[in-house]
Scaffold this motif. Structure first.
Motif, mmCIF file in Angstrom:
data_model
loop_
_atom_site.group_PDB
_atom_site.id
_atom_site.type_symbol
_atom_site.label_atom_id
_atom_site.label_comp_id
_atom_site.label_asym_id
_atom_site.label_seq_id
_atom_site.Cartn_x
_atom_site.Cartn_y
_atom_site.Cartn_z
ATOM 1 N N UNK A 47 0.844 -1.340 0.004
ATOM 2 C CA UNK A 47 -0.104 -0.092 -0.008
ATOM 3 C C UNK A 47 0.790 1.298 -0.001
ATOM 4 N N UNK A 48 0.285 2.064 -0.659
ATOM 5 C CA UNK A 48 1.506 3.463 -0.811
ATOM 6 C C UNK A 48 0.921 4.265 0.500
ATOM 7 N N UNK A 49 2.288 4.550 0.958
ATOM 8 C CA UNK A 49 2.074 5.317 2.285
ATOM 9 C C UNK A 49 1.328 6.619 2.250
ATOM 10 N N UNK A 50 0.462 6.852 3.232
ATOM 11 C CA UNK A 50 -0.348 7.924 3.467
ATOM 12 C C UNK A 50 0.574 9.301 3.736
ATOM 13 N N UNK A 51 0.840 10.347 3.107
ATOM 14 C CA UNK A 51 1.974 11.094 3.184
ATOM 15 C C UNK A 51 1.400 12.360 4.298
ATOM 16 N N UNK A 52 0.279 12.944 3.943
ATOM 17 C CA UNK A 52 0.117 13.754 5.022
ATOM 18 C C UNK A 52 -1.353 13.796 5.345
ATOM 19 N N UNK A 53 -1.806 14.477 6.423
ATOM 20 C CA UNK A 53 -3.100 14.849 6.778
ATOM 21 C C UNK A 53 -3.347 16.119 7.324
ATOM 22 N N UNK A 54 -4.241 16.796 7.033
ATOM 23 C CA UNK A 54 -4.510 18.088 7.671
ATOM 24 C C UNK A 54 -5.732 18.245 8.283
ATOM 25 N N UNK A 55 -5.906 18.476 9.997
ATOM 26 C CA UNK A 55 -7.096 18.680 10.427
ATOM 27 C C UNK A 55 -8.088 19.665 10.169
ATOM 28 N N UNK A 56 -9.222 19.168 10.596
ATOM 29 C CA UNK A 56 -10.281 20.181 10.483
ATOM 30 C C UNK A 56 -10.829 19.789 12.125
ATOM 31 N N UNK A 57 -10.663 20.677 13.073
ATOM 32 C CA UNK A 57 -10.916 20.428 14.596
ATOM 33 C C UNK A 57 -12.660 20.427 14.462
ATOM 34 N N UNK A 58 -13.167 19.648 15.425
ATOM 35 C CA UNK A 58 -14.565 19.505 15.774
ATOM 36 C C UNK A 58 -14.790 19.970 17.009
ATOM 37 N N UNK A 59 -14.872 21.019 17.665
ATOM 38 C CA UNK A 59 -14.959 21.430 18.960
ATOM 39 C C UNK A 59 -13.843 20.757 20.139
ATOM 40 N N UNK A 60 -14.127 20.432 20.520
ATOM 41 C CA UNK A 60 -13.123 19.443 20.946
ATOM 42 C C UNK A 60 -13.192 18.187 20.362
ATOM 43 N N UNK A 61 -13.896 18.384 19.128
ATOM 44 C CA UNK A 61 -13.818 17.194 18.367
ATOM 45 C C UNK A 61 -13.168 17.777 17.299
ATOM 46 N N UNK A 62 -12.597 16.918 16.342
ATOM 47 C CA UNK A 62 -11.559 17.151 15.293
ATOM 48 C C UNK A 62 -12.165 16.248 14.112
ATOM 49 N N UNK A 63 -11.969 16.708 12.797
ATOM 50 C CA UNK A 63 -11.917 15.727 11.775
ATOM 51 C C UNK A 63 -10.539 16.113 11.030
ATOM 52 N N UNK A 64 -10.373 15.525 9.998
ATOM 53 C CA UNK A 64 -9.126 15.757 9.461
ATOM 54 C C UNK A 64 -9.130 15.847 7.743
ATOM 55 N N UNK A 65 -8.348 16.452 7.225
ATOM 56 C CA UNK A 65 -8.142 16.604 5.779
ATOM 57 C C UNK A 65 -7.115 15.629 5.440
ATOM 58 N N UNK A 66 -7.527 14.865 4.253
ATOM 59 C CA UNK A 66 -6.825 13.620 3.917
ATOM 60 C C UNK A 66 -6.103 13.888 2.509
ATOM 61 N N UNK A 117 -14.477 -0.373 1.654
ATOM 62 C CA UNK A 117 -14.294 0.001 2.969
ATOM 63 C C UNK A 117 -12.684 -0.405 3.562
ATOM 64 N N UNK A 118 -12.209 -1.574 2.749
ATOM 65 C CA UNK A 118 -10.920 -2.119 3.112
ATOM 66 C C UNK A 118 -9.854 -1.053 2.934
ATOM 67 N N UNK A 119 -9.735 -0.656 1.803
ATOM 68 C CA UNK A 119 -8.761 0.417 1.465
ATOM 69 C C UNK A 119 -8.925 1.678 2.321
ATOM 70 N N UNK A 120 -10.009 1.837 2.280
ATOM 71 C CA UNK A 120 -10.417 3.238 3.174
ATOM 72 C C UNK A 120 -10.233 3.183 4.713
ATOM 73 N N UNK A 121 -10.264 2.161 5.192
ATOM 74 C CA UNK A 121 -9.869 1.843 6.729
ATOM 75 C C UNK A 121 -8.409 1.656 6.689
ATOM 76 N N UNK A 122 -7.709 1.038 5.623
ATOM 77 C CA UNK A 122 -6.164 0.971 5.656
ATOM 78 C C UNK A 122 -5.612 2.455 5.712
#
Length: 443
Positions: free
Chosen positions: A1-20, A321-326
Motif C-alpha cells: 500500500x502506498x504510504x499516506x503522506x499527510x493529513x491536515x486537521x479540521x477540528x470539531x470542538x473538542x472534536x476534530x476531523x481531518x483533511x486527508x 471499506x478495506x482500502x479506506x480503513x487501511x
C-alpha cells in the motif's frame, strides 16, 4: 500500500476531523487553512505548542469564572503536558484532580459548604480532562474509573448549591436520558433553558459553560445527555443518533411537569456538534420559544467527508471499506501524525460506537439539516467564532438557510472570543447569548 503522506486537521470542538491527502501528494500543499482564511494573527497566548492541547487546556481554564476550575491549578497541569503526548495530558490532569479531590474530602461540608462545592466542582472538571484523550483504546479501564470519579465529585458539588441540583433519568425511545435540573431558586414559573453538549463533552461541563450564568439571571437550567454523549455511551453502550428530537422532546416533557418552569419561555442551547443537534430537534419540537446554536452547524457528516480530500472521498463513495480503513488506520498508527488527527478519529469511533473508520463516516452522513430548516419556526441565535477551526463556514450556512428567523453573531479574536464556541470567553458569550434570549421572551 502506498504510504499516506499527510493529513491536515479540521477540528470539531473538542472534536476534530481531518483533511486527508491523496497518496503521493506533496506535503507542502495545504488543503485547508486552519486560520479559516483570516489573515489576522491570533492575539491569544498559546498554552501549548500542540494546538489541540492548547485548545483543551483553554477549555478547562475557561471554566474558572463559573466554578469549574482554578487558574493556577490549570497552569500547573499545562506545564506538565508534553506536545503530542496524550498520556502526559492524562497524567497532568489526573495529578491535579487527585490533589483537589483530596482537598474536597477534607472540608467540613456542614461548616464550609461553599468551599467544599468549589473543590468538588474543580475535581470533577480535572477528572474529565484526564479522560479526554484516552478513547483510542476502548478497553482502557480508566475510561470508566475516571468517569465514575467525575460523576461522584460533581454530584457532591451540586448537592451543595443554594438550591441543590437534581439528577433525574428520563425515558427516551429505547434509551435513558440522564439530566440535571438547576432551579433559579426564585418563586413562580421562570424562564428555563435546556442545554446539551456536543461530540465529546458532558452535561456536567455545561453547568460551567453557561448553566451557572443562566441561574445567575434568575432562570432555570436543565442539562441532559443523549446517545453518543459521555455517560450514555458508557452506561448504555449507545452511539449518536441523528434523530435528536427523540432526546429533546422527553426533556421538554419533563420541564413542563415542573412548577418552576414557565411553559411559554423554554429555550434550547447546543454547543459545538450540539450546534447541529439543537437545530435538528427544533425542526420537530415546536414547544421551544427559541434555539441557540453555539456555534451553528448546517452540515455535519457531509462537511467532515469533504475535508478528507478528493481521493479518500472517492474511495469512500466507491464502497471500498478495506482500502479506506487501511489509509485511516495507517495515519492513526503513524507517530508523526498530529494529535488532532489521531484524536479526531479515535473519538469519532468511540462516540458513534463504530468499529471502523468507514463505518463511522457512513453513520455521520445523515447528519445534515438539508430539507429540515424550513420546519424551524422559532427564533434561532447562531454563534460563529472568528477563529473556528472546527466548522468554518457552517454557522453562516445555517443562518442563510434559516433566513429571517436567525440572528447571526460573530465572536472575534480581539475580544478574546474567537476560539470555537468562544472557548475561554464564557462571560462575554453568556452576556451576548442570554441577553438575546431575554429579549426574545420579553417580546
Amino acid at each position: 500500500m502506498m504510504k499516506l503522506q499527510f493529513l491536515y486537521p479540521v477540528l470539531l470542538l473538542s472534536s476534530l476531523c481531518s483533511s486527508l491527502a491523496m497518496p503521493g501528494q506533496s506535503s507542502t500543499r495545504r488543503l485547508y487553512d486552519k486560520r479559516n482564511n483570516d489573515t489576522e494573527t491570533d492575539p491569544m497566548y498559546q498554552l501549548s505548542k500542540d494546538s489541540d492541547f492548547h485548545f483543551e487546556i483553554l477549555r478547562v481554564l475557561g471554566f474558572a469564572p463559573y466554578e469549574g476550575s482554578d487558574i493556577g491549578e490549570v497552569l500547573i497541569a499545562a506545564n506538565q503536558i508534553m506536545p503530542g503526548d496524550m498520556e502526559s495530558f492524562h497524567d497532568a490532569f489526573h495529578s491535579i484532580a487527585t490533589i483537589v479531590d483530596a482537598q474536597s474530602m477534607a472540608i467540613d461540608e456542614t461548616k464550609n459548604p461553599t468551599s467544599a462545592r468549589n473543590a468538588f466542582f474543580r475535581a470533577s472538571t480535572y477528572f474529565r480532562s484526564a479522560d479526554f484523550f484516552l478513547h483510542g483504546n476502548w478497553s482502557d479501564p480508566r475510561i470508566y474509573s475516571l468517569w465514575d470519579k467525575q460523576l461522584a465529585a460533581f454530584t457532591s458539588a451540586i448537592s451543595l448549591l443554594p438550591v441543590p441540583g437534581e439528577r433525574v433519568v428520563l425515558k427516551g425511545d429505547g434509551f435513558d436520558i440522564p439530566a440535571i435540573f438547576y432551579s433559579s431558586g426564585l418563586p413562580g414559573p421562570r424562564p428555563t433553558i435546556i442545554m446539551c453538549n456536543g461530540y465529546d463533552g458532558s452535561q456536567e461541563e455545561m453547568y460551567h459553560f453557561i448553566g451557572k450564568a443562566v441561574n445567575e439571571r434568575g432562570w432555570n437550567a436543565i442539562t441532559y445527555e443523549g446517545p453518543g454523549q459521555p455517560t450514555v455511551r458508557r452506561e448504555q453502550n449507545l452511539g449518536f443518533i441523528p434523530q435528536w428530537e427523540k432526546v429533546v422532546t422527553p426533556v421538554v416533557d419533563y420541564a413542563l411537569t415542573r412548577p418552576e418552569v414557565d411553559p411559554l419561555a423554554i429555550g434550547s442551547i447546543g454547543i459545538s456538534f450540539g450546534g447541529w443537534l439543537a437545530p435538528r430537534a427544533a425542526a420537530f419540537e415546536h414547544r421551544l420559544v427559541a434555539t441557540m446554536a453555539l456555534d451553528g452547524v448546517y452540515d455535519f457528516g457531509p462537511f467532515i467527508l469533504s475535508k478528507f480530500g478528493s481521493y479518500l472521498e472517492s474511495l469512500f463513495h466507491s464502497g471500498n471499506a478495506t482500502a479506506f480503513n487501511s489509509y485511516i488506520d495507517e495515519a492513526v498508527q503513524d507517530p508523526n501524525t498530529t494529535t488532532s488527527i489521531r484524536w479526531a478519529i479515535q473519538q469519532g469511533l468511540w462516540a458513534f460506537n463504530a468499529k471502523t473508520p468507514f463505518e463511522w463516516i457512513s453513520e455521520i452522513q445523515p447528519y445534515t439539516l438539508s430539507g429540515l430548516t424550513q420546519n424551524i419556526s422559532m427564533p434561532v441565535f447562531i454563534g460563529d467564532s472568528q477563529n473556528d477551526i472546527f466548522f468554518p463556514g457552517q454557522a453562516k450556512a445555517l443562518a442563510e438557510h434559516l433566513g429571517d428567523i436567525s440572528t447571526y453573531h460573530r465572536f472575534t479574536n480581539m475580544e478574546g472570543a474567537g476560539e470555537h464556541c468562544s472557548t475561554g470567553a464564557g462571560v462575554r458569550q453568556s452576556q451576548v447569548v442570554l441577553d438575546w434570549f431575554q429579549n426574545i421572551i420579553q417580546t
